[in-house]
Design a protein around this motif. Structure first.
Motif, mmCIF file in Angstrom:
data_model
loop_
_atom_site.group_PDB
_atom_site.id
_atom_site.type_symbol
_atom_site.label_atom_id
_atom_site.label_comp_id
_atom_site.label_asym_id
_atom_site.label_seq_id
_atom_site.Cartn_x
_atom_site.Cartn_y
_atom_site.Cartn_z
ATOM 1 N N GLY A 122 41.814 13.778 -57.306
ATOM 2 C CA GLY A 122 40.781 12.757 -57.415
ATOM 3 C C GLY A 122 40.381 12.527 -58.868
ATOM 4 O O GLY A 122 41.220 12.534 -59.758
ATOM 5 N N VAL A 123 39.081 12.345 -59.124
ATOM 6 C CA VAL A 123 38.601 12.086 -60.480
ATOM 7 C C VAL A 123 38.104 13.343 -61.183
ATOM 8 O O VAL A 123 37.650 13.281 -62.324
ATOM 9 C CB VAL A 123 37.491 11.011 -60.492
ATOM 10 N N ILE A 124 38.194 14.479 -60.518
ATOM 11 C CA ILE A 124 37.700 15.736 -61.089
ATOM 12 C C ILE A 124 38.365 16.056 -62.438
ATOM 13 O O ILE A 124 37.664 16.442 -63.382
ATOM 14 C CB ILE A 124 37.883 16.904 -60.095
ATOM 15 N N PRO A 125 39.693 15.902 -62.594
ATOM 16 C CA PRO A 125 40.298 16.194 -63.903
ATOM 17 C C PRO A 125 39.745 15.323 -65.026
ATOM 18 O O PRO A 125 39.573 15.801 -66.148
ATOM 19 C CB PRO A 125 41.789 15.917 -63.687
ATOM 20 N N ILE A 126 39.438 14.073 -64.733
ATOM 21 C CA ILE A 126 38.877 13.190 -65.759
ATOM 22 C C ILE A 126 37.496 13.688 -66.164
ATOM 23 O O ILE A 126 37.154 13.711 -67.348
ATOM 24 C CB ILE A 126 38.830 11.729 -65.257
ATOM 25 N N ILE A 127 36.716 14.119 -65.201
ATOM 26 C CA ILE A 127 35.370 14.617 -65.498
ATOM 27 C C ILE A 127 35.446 15.886 -66.349
ATOM 28 O O ILE A 127 34.727 16.029 -67.342
ATOM 29 C CB ILE A 127 34.593 14.857 -64.189
ATOM 30 N N PHE A 128 36.323 16.816 -65.980
ATOM 31 C CA PHE A 128 36.478 18.038 -66.772
ATOM 32 C C PHE A 128 36.963 17.717 -68.186
ATOM 33 O O PHE A 128 36.453 18.264 -69.159
ATOM 34 C CB PHE A 128 37.483 18.990 -66.111
ATOM 35 N N ALA A 129 37.962 16.842 -68.284
ATOM 36 C CA ALA A 129 38.550 16.531 -69.590
ATOM 37 C C ALA A 129 37.546 15.843 -70.504
ATOM 38 O O ALA A 129 37.452 16.171 -71.689
ATOM 39 C CB ALA A 129 39.797 15.667 -69.413
ATOM 40 N N VAL A 130 36.806 14.886 -69.975
ATOM 41 C CA VAL A 130 35.838 14.184 -70.828
ATOM 42 C C VAL A 130 34.732 15.134 -71.270
ATOM 43 O O VAL A 130 34.213 15.015 -72.389
ATOM 44 C CB VAL A 130 35.281 12.916 -70.145
ATOM 45 N N SER A 131 34.388 16.104 -70.439
ATOM 46 C CA SER A 131 33.382 17.093 -70.835
ATOM 47 C C SER A 131 33.863 17.912 -72.025
ATOM 48 O O SER A 131 33.108 18.147 -72.974
ATOM 49 C CB SER A 131 33.081 18.038 -69.674
ATOM 50 N N LEU A 132 35.112 18.339 -71.986
ATOM 51 C CA LEU A 132 35.652 19.147 -73.083
ATOM 52 C C LEU A 132 35.909 18.340 -74.342
ATOM 53 O O LEU A 132 35.703 18.832 -75.450
ATOM 54 C CB LEU A 132 36.947 19.836 -72.648
ATOM 55 N N VAL A 133 36.360 17.115 -74.188
ATOM 56 C CA VAL A 133 36.728 16.329 -75.363
ATOM 57 C C VAL A 133 35.485 15.773 -76.080
ATOM 58 O O VAL A 133 35.531 15.511 -77.283
ATOM 59 C CB VAL A 133 37.748 15.221 -74.977
ATOM 60 N N LEU A 134 34.383 15.656 -75.377
ATOM 61 C CA LEU A 134 33.152 15.181 -76.017
ATOM 62 C C LEU A 134 32.349 16.308 -76.663
ATOM 63 O O LEU A 134 31.530 16.051 -77.547
ATOM 64 C CB LEU A 134 32.268 14.450 -74.999
ATOM 65 N N LEU A 163 44.589 16.684 -71.664
ATOM 66 C CA LEU A 163 43.641 17.462 -70.859
ATOM 67 C C LEU A 163 43.566 16.955 -69.424
ATOM 68 O O LEU A 163 43.485 17.755 -68.488
ATOM 69 C CB LEU A 163 42.248 17.441 -71.495
ATOM 70 N N VAL A 164 43.614 15.642 -69.233
ATOM 71 C CA VAL A 164 43.585 15.088 -67.876
ATOM 72 C C VAL A 164 44.821 15.534 -67.101
ATOM 73 O O VAL A 164 44.723 15.967 -65.945
ATOM 74 C CB VAL A 164 43.466 13.550 -67.901
ATOM 75 N N VAL A 165 45.985 15.462 -67.733
ATOM 76 C CA VAL A 165 47.223 15.900 -67.064
ATOM 77 C C VAL A 165 47.146 17.394 -66.739
ATOM 78 O O VAL A 165 47.455 17.815 -65.622
ATOM 79 C CB VAL A 165 48.461 15.571 -67.932
ATOM 80 N N GLY A 166 46.709 18.196 -67.686
ATOM 81 C CA GLY A 166 46.596 19.638 -67.460
ATOM 82 C C GLY A 166 45.604 19.984 -66.356
ATOM 83 O O GLY A 166 45.897 20.807 -65.486
ATOM 84 N N PHE A 167 44.441 19.350 -66.370
ATOM 85 C CA PHE A 167 43.442 19.622 -65.336
ATOM 86 C C PHE A 167 43.887 19.104 -63.972
ATOM 87 O O PHE A 167 43.490 19.663 -62.943
ATOM 88 C CB PHE A 167 42.082 19.027 -65.708
#
Length: 183
Positions: free
Chosen positions: A17-29, A71-75
């Motif tokens: 779902g969208v969980i990887p995007i949420i995790f990635a944006v948290s780390l990249v910001l 990060l999105v691909v990895g998560f």
């Protein structure tokens, strides 16, 4: 002897779902947020380092978007591995007398499911990565800097609409209607 029944095992392209995007944006910001606070530091080294980090993690920059995509691909792979357990699925299939044609029950089935899921997840991960950096790509092609179109928002809206359609369809079928989706 009874006739066999053919079933299917639904494997989604985007299990996470969208969980990887949420995790990635948290780390990249996170680095740019910390750097914003350190730019006003009286220590020259810290303020200089913060300025470099702020420039490096510019949301329209190549480094930021490349890191975000990776990060999105990895998560996506990580989260799919957490929520989908091929060994458990293989045990459930074997327990209920099912099998995948051409694959032995047990560990070979788990290995096959893992093999298939890894390849399916690649397409889903790349798709999520592109959706995540889509606003930056759209701004680069259109030169419209106030473009407020976000790929994550679109993905969430589509997911909610699909889940709502499934729920309505289930209610219609439960109430003995044919449903509105006639095949």
């Amino acid at each position: 002897m009874y006739g066999g029944q053919s079933t299917h095992l639904p494997l989604r392209v985007n299990q996470a779902g969208v969980i990887p995007i949420i995790f990635a944006v948290s780390l990249v910001l996170l680095p740019s947020i910390i750097a914003k606070f350190l730019t006003t530091s009286s220590i020259k080294f810290l303020s200089g380092l913060a300025t470099v980090i702020t420039g490096l993690f510019n949301p329209s920059g190549i480094f930021y978007n490349s890191l975000y995509f990776i990060l999105v691909v990895g998560f996506t792979y990580f989260y799919t591995a957490v929520i989908f357990n091929p060994k458990k699925i293989a045990e459930e299939i074997q327990k209920y007398g099912g099998f995948i044609p051409g694959i032995r029950p047990g560990t070979p089935t788990a290995n096959y499911l893992n093999y298939v899921l890894t390849r399916i997840t690649l397409a889903g991960a790349v798709f999520l990565g592109i959706i995540a950096i889509f606003p930056t790509i759209a701004r680069a092609f259109t030169n419209i800097q106030t473009l407020m179109l976000g790929g994550t928002g679109i993905l969430i809206v589509v997911s909610v609409v699909l889940e709502t359609i499934k729920a309505v369809e289930a209610q219609l079928v439960m109430r003995n209607y044919e449903g509105y989706n006639k095949n």
